[in-house]
Every structure is written in C-alpha cells, then in structure tokens.
Enzyme design. Structure first.
Site, short mmCIF file in Angstrom:
data_model
loop_
_atom_site.label_atom_id
_atom_site.label_comp_id
_atom_site.label_asym_id
_atom_site.label_seq_id
_atom_site.Cartn_x
_atom_site.Cartn_y
_atom_site.Cartn_z
N LYS A 110 0.41 -1.08 0.24
CA LYS A 110 -0.23 0.15 0.30
C LYS A 110 1.11 1.23 0.28
O LYS A 110 1.90 1.36 0.87
CB LYS A 110 -0.83 -0.24 1.11
N GLU B 203 10.10 1.98 10.02
CA GLU B 203 11.19 2.60 9.44
C GLU B 203 10.45 4.40 10.15
O GLU B 203 9.86 5.05 9.04
CB GLU B 203 11.73 2.52 8.68
N CYS C 185 14.22 10.97 5.41
CA CYS C 185 14.49 10.89 6.58
C CYS C 185 15.28 11.23 7.23
O CYS C 185 15.77 11.04 8.46
CB CYS C 185 13.61 9.15 7.12
N GLU D 130 10.57 16.95 12.93
CA GLU D 130 11.00 16.90 11.70
C GLU D 130 10.10 17.99 10.97
O GLU D 130 8.84 17.88 11.43
CB GLU D 130 10.95 15.52 12.15
P1 NAD Z 1 2.59 9.12 6.69
O1 NAD Z 1 3.08 8.47 8.00
O2 NAD Z 1 1.70 10.23 6.67
O3 NAD Z 1 2.17 7.59 6.08
C1 NAD Z 1 2.67 6.47 5.21
C2 NAD Z 1 2.27 5.85 4.71
O4 NAD Z 1 1.43 5.22 5.73
C3 NAD Z 1 1.12 6.03 3.75
O5 NAD Z 1 0.81 5.57 2.60
C4 NAD Z 1 -0.04 6.26 4.33
O6 NAD Z 1 -1.12 7.00 3.43
C5 NAD Z 1 -0.57 5.33 5.10
N1 NAD Z 1 -0.61 5.05 6.38
C6 NAD Z 1 -1.45 6.90 7.21
N2 NAD Z 1 -2.62 6.57 7.55
C7 NAD Z 1 -2.44 5.27 8.20
C8 NAD Z 1 -3.48 4.45 8.81
N3 NAD Z 1 -4.51 4.56 10.24
N4 NAD Z 1 -3.09 3.59 9.37
C9 NAD Z 1 -1.97 2.67 8.28
N5 NAD Z 1 -2.11 3.09 7.16
C10 NAD Z 1 -1.85 4.88 7.38
O7 NAD Z 1 3.85 9.28 6.29
P2 NAD Z 1 4.53 10.17 4.66
O8 NAD Z 1 4.46 11.81 5.39
O9 NAD Z 1 4.20 9.46 4.08
O10 NAD Z 1 6.22 10.11 5.33
C11 NAD Z 1 6.88 10.73 5.52
C12 NAD Z 1 7.35 10.16 6.60
O11 NAD Z 1 8.00 9.19 6.02
C13 NAD Z 1 8.19 11.17 7.70
O12 NAD Z 1 8.07 11.34 9.45
C14 NAD Z 1 9.99 10.63 6.91
O13 NAD Z 1 10.97 10.74 8.27
C15 NAD Z 1 9.73 8.80 7.19
N6 NAD Z 1 10.02 8.58 6.82
C16 NAD Z 1 10.69 7.48 6.78
C17 NAD Z 1 11.85 6.60 6.35
C18 NAD Z 1 12.60 5.67 7.26
O14 NAD Z 1 13.74 4.51 6.50
N7 NAD Z 1 13.44 5.39 8.17
C19 NAD Z 1 12.07 6.78 4.80
C20 NAD Z 1 11.11 7.67 4.27
C21 NAD Z 1 10.62 8.16 5.11
#
Ligand code: NAD
Length: 495
Positions: A178, A253, A287, A386
């Site tokens: 997803k 992550e 990230c 962040e």
């Molecule tokens: P997000 O948490 O908003 O969304 C991530 C994913 O989760 C999306 O696919 C979203 O649709 C899904 N999601 C949202 N609500 C959900 C729920 N209630 N249940 C299950 N899934 C749900 O994050 P984002 O804005 O897409 O990404 C940015 C974040 O990701 C930043 O905090 C960044 O640091 C982190 N990130 C971490 C890494 C790593 O390797 N540590 C890599 C890339 C991004």
C-alpha cells in the site's frame, strides 16, 4: 487521463467501489492521472490472495535459486523502463530527474542483491547445533515468515516499496503493498514488471488508496503475519497498535532530526558540500536528512557565510528541467506544514539566514527557497521536530563533549554525521552518537548492502543489507531424538 489499477491475485483490476483521486504534478499543481482508491474490500481480497499464495507454497517452497531467477527479471525490467519510471516519479513527487534515476537504479540493484541472498540460502537452509547430548541432533531453520503488509511513504515512492518487496519476495514471503496516496504511480509500473517476470498470482499484490481507507484495514487485517511500515511517527504508532492487537511482527522506519557535527579543522567547501547534500537533496524530504548542523565555534561565522552563498545559488525549478537541484515540495499539504514550521521557527527567536519563502518568478507549483536558520533555541520545535523539507538549523558548539551531548539530545536516532580531518576524533564521535546510521566526512550516501534503520522514536528493526533479508524469516528449531535410545523417565530405562 491515465487511470491506475490495483494488482490483486495476478490481475490488474479496478477498485470495487470504482473510486479514484487525482495525482497532482507538484511543479504545476495540475492533475495528470487518476489513482485507484482501494478500500477495505480491496485490501481483504489482496490479503486473501497473498495468504493463499503463501499457504499453498507456490512461492515459499520454490528453491531460492528459482525465486532469484524471477527477481533478476524484475531488476532487468526496472532497468529497461528506467527512463520512463524516473520521469513518472519526477511528475508525481517533484524530485530532480537525476535523483529519480538514482532511485530506479538502486531499486533494480536491490532486486539483484536479494536474488543473490535467496540463492545463497539454498546451500545453507539449516544450521546444526551441538546441544551437548549425543542422543539429540538439533538444527535451526530459517523459514519465510508469511504474508507481509507493506505500507510506504511518498518521498522515495518506488525505492521505499522495493526495500520491502525485494527482500520479502527473496525470502519466500508474499506481500500486499500500500504505497502513499500522494505518489502511487511508480508502484503500478513495479506491479507490471513483477507480473511480466512471471511471479505467480497472489505473491505480490498492490492496493493504492488513502491511509485511513486502505492503510488502516491492511494493518488491521487478521490474515497478515507482519507489517513493514515506513512513514511518520504518528502513523507508525497506529500501525504498531494494530499489530499489538493481532500480536504480529512489526517493523517501523520512522522519522528523524539527524545531527551533523562539523569540527573547525575540516575543509570549508567540503563541509558546505555535504551540509547541502545532507539537507537539500530530494528537497529535504528525506528521513535521514541531517537537519541539525552543529559547527565548532571558530568556524561558525565563515561556514554560515559560505553556506548561505551556496544555498542561494541552488537552481530551483521543475524536477524535469536540466540542472535543477531543488524541485517543488510534494504537495500543498506538505508545503503548508513546512511554511508553518518556518513561521514558528521565526517566532521562536531563531535567526532566518536565508530562504523561508517562495522563489521569485515561480508563482505556480509548491516551490520553496532552501532555508537556513542559525542560533536556534534548542528547546524550540524548529530544533527538535522533523520538518521533512528543505530547512536546516545551524548552531555553534565549543567542545567535542558538548557537541555529542547536543547531537544526542533528541527523541530521534535515525542518523548522524561527523566531519573532521582528525579521523580518530571522527571514530570517537561516531561511536558516541546514538543512531542506527553514522556518516563520517559525508552525509546521506546509502548502500543496499548496509543495514538501515533507527533507534528511539526513529523506529524498530532494520531494512537493507543482510538484516533486511533476515527480517522476513521466522526461526524454527527442530530437535531430533535418536529413536534407538530410551528416554526412560516414566517407563524406566528397560521398558
Ligand atoms: P505518513 O505516516 O503520513 O504515511 C505513510 C504511509 O502510511 C502512507 O502510505 C499512508 O497512506 C499510510 N497511512 C496513513 N494513515 C494510516 C493508518 N491509519 N494506518 C495505516 N497506514 C496509514 O508518512 P509520509 O508523510 O508518507 O512520509 C513521511 C514520513 O516518513 C517522515 O516522517 C519520514 O521521516 C518518514 N520516512 C522514514 C524513512 C526511514 O527509512 N526511516 C524513509 C522515508 C520516510
């Protein structure tokens, strides 16, 4: 306009409720595709397909060598369509084209890398263990852990998916992916390539959709064995709660606010180059971005001046334009969040050195000038939270101990970097920083062969490298008693 499809049980299908939402080009703010809005019913079909594919053994019981052959076809497919996928990623996410090309190349490499590990496992499926009693022959087996739910973010839409899909498939797991609703298109191409590689129906499934409508039902689904999540801390917490309800394995992550410690003995231009790459590549939507820079006080004024000059020279524009090094922010929502963080930063008393507003002449698109704050109060949100955008905080320090303490004073622990010509000092600091990833005299270079992940609020578990492969296995012990022997506790030795 292109309408994307879901990929379930080996077929490309429309979402059951026939819902779609627009994909927006962040450089023009114009919609350019319609993305299938999968919901709980689609998730359920996909999870059941993955469950059946796993339980029948059509994938998990193949030899690693057979799986590897198909994974290498996926790598070839990605390379064959590299230009097309990179252009799509630029349109969907806004990143500069060369950076999108790196992502696709890295994604292809990951399939080859995990194909090699799958193949190697064939010659070493069980580890004998001497238990100190000759009547027993014991082994440890590593078995694919089952059905994986992969939920991924928008900053590296293809690559973050592949970091889960490639090792999970190599291990023999089946998967439901997803991706983020903000950038789903490259994952549809991945599904086409996986389909063309002949990977059996149900082994890989793609359901696009929003977090609440598709992500949450996936995390909650009772038939999955593991949730592998990359995204924000807030969503990570929800995913972990869903996993707790079902007692399932979870890997997270999450975000970061990673420090970069710069000592006065280093070359000014090299320091500036890596500070820029550490925060402005991929628009700072990274990230592991080194968004807190700590500079030894004697270098602080000169470094800030050079950093400001170099930052103001960064070419900004649509990611598809040659020479651009900073594309638009991914979405209006993310743009607004970053602007709010900048406004709060100004109000906190931090000094805005440059940026913080829209570049002249770019009236359309989510463009933002790369932003530097100096003399940032260390109790401010600007320093501690962040931002996930092109905003860097720079503060001075006096001693190595102070720099390490300041660097570690964070809820996060994803990455850290140190720069000095004194390599012994670099090694000392590298060991003291509390993070899963440390860069010495650089920031950000990432290799598939090395484990990736954080400590504290940055997450649980590791992706990439061998650790990222082992994360998709369960451990089983098989303890064999020599049937020529008698146990004799109840029935006596001669029974
Ligand atoms: P997000 O948490 O908003 O969304 C991530 C994913 O989760 C999306 O696919 C979203 O649709 C899904 N999601 C949202 N609500 C959900 C729920 N209630 N249940 C299950 N899934 C749900 O994050 P984002 O804005 O897409 O990404 C940015 C974040 O990701 C930043 O905090 C960044 O640091 C982190 N990130 C971490 C890494 C790593 O390797 N540590 C890599 C890339 C991004």
């Amino acid at each position: 306009m292109h309408k994307t499809r879901l990929y379930i049980a080996g077929a490309f299908v429309a979402p059951q409720a026939q819902g779609y939402f627009p994909a927006i080009d962040p450089a023009t703010e114009a919609p350019f595709a319609e993305v299938a809005a999968g919901q709980a019913a689609d998730i359920d079909r996909a999870v059941r397909a993955a469950r059946e594919a796993f339980d029948t053994g059509i994938w998990s019981e193949l030899s690693g060598t057979s799986r590897a052959a198909m994974l290498r076809l996926v790598a070839q497919g990605l390379r064959a369509r590299l230009a097309e996928i990179a252009a799509l990623e630029v349109r969907d996410n806004g990143k500069p084209l060369p950076e999108a090309e790196w992502d696709v190349g890295d994604a292809a490499f990951a399939f080859d890398y995990y194909a090699d590990l799958a193949e190697a496992r064939d010659s070493d499926p069980e580890e004998p263990v001497d238990v100190g009693d000759a009547r027993f022959a014991a082994t440890i087996r590593r078995e694919p852990l089952g059905v994986v739910a992969a939920i991924t973010p928008w900053n590296f839409p293809l690559l973050m998916a592949v970091w889960k899909v490639a090792p999970a498939l190599a291990a023999g797991c089946t998967i439901v992916l997803k991706p983020s609703e903000l950038c789903s298109l490259s994952c549809e191409v991945l599904a086409q390539i996986i389909h063309a590689a002949g990977i059996p129906p149900g082994v890989f499934n793609l359901v696009t959709g929003t977090g609440p409508e598709a992500g949450q039902p996936l995390a909650d689904h009772p038939l999955i064995d593991k949730v592998a999540f990359t995204g924000s801390v807030a969503t990570g917490r929800k995913v972990m709660m869903a996993a707790a309800a079902g007692i399932r394995t979870v890997a997270l992550e999450l975000g970061g606010k990673s420090p970069f410690v710069i000592f006065a003995d280093c070359d000014l231009d090299k320091a500036v180059e890596w500070i820029l790459f550490g925060i402005f590549w991929n628009k700072g939507e990274v990230c592991s971005a080194t968004s807190r820079v700590l500079v030894e006080r004697s270098l602080y004024p000169a470094l800030l001046a050079r950093l400001q000059q170099a930052t103001e020279a960064i070419p900004i524009g649509a990611g598809s334009m040659p020479g651009v090094k900073l594309g638009p922010i991914v979405s209006q929502g993310q743009y607004d969040k970053i602007c709010a963080a900048i406004a709060a930063g100004k109000a906190s008393g931090a000094r805005l050195v440059t940026g913080g507003d829209r570049p002249e002449g770019l009236t359309r698109g989510y463009f933002l000038r790369p932003t530097i704050f100096a003399d940032v109060p260390t109790d401010s949100a600007l320093w501690r939270e962040e931002i996930f955008g092109p905003v860097v905080c720079v503060n001075p320090f006096d001693t190595e101990a102070e720099a390490v303490a300041e660097a570690n004073d964070s809820a996060y622990g994803l990455a850290g970097a140190v720069m000095s010509d004194d390599l012994q000092r670099c090694e000392r600091v590298a060991r003291k920083l509390r993070a899963g990833i440390i860069w010495v005299n650089c920031s950000q270079p990432t290799f598939t062969q090395l484990p990736w992940g954080g400590v504290k609020a940055s997450g649980i578990g590791r992706e990439l490298g061998r650790a990222g492969f082992e994360a998709y296995f369960e451990t089983k012990q098989i303890t064999r008693f020599d049937s020529r022997q008698t146990w004799g506790w109840y029935l006596g030795r001669d029974a």
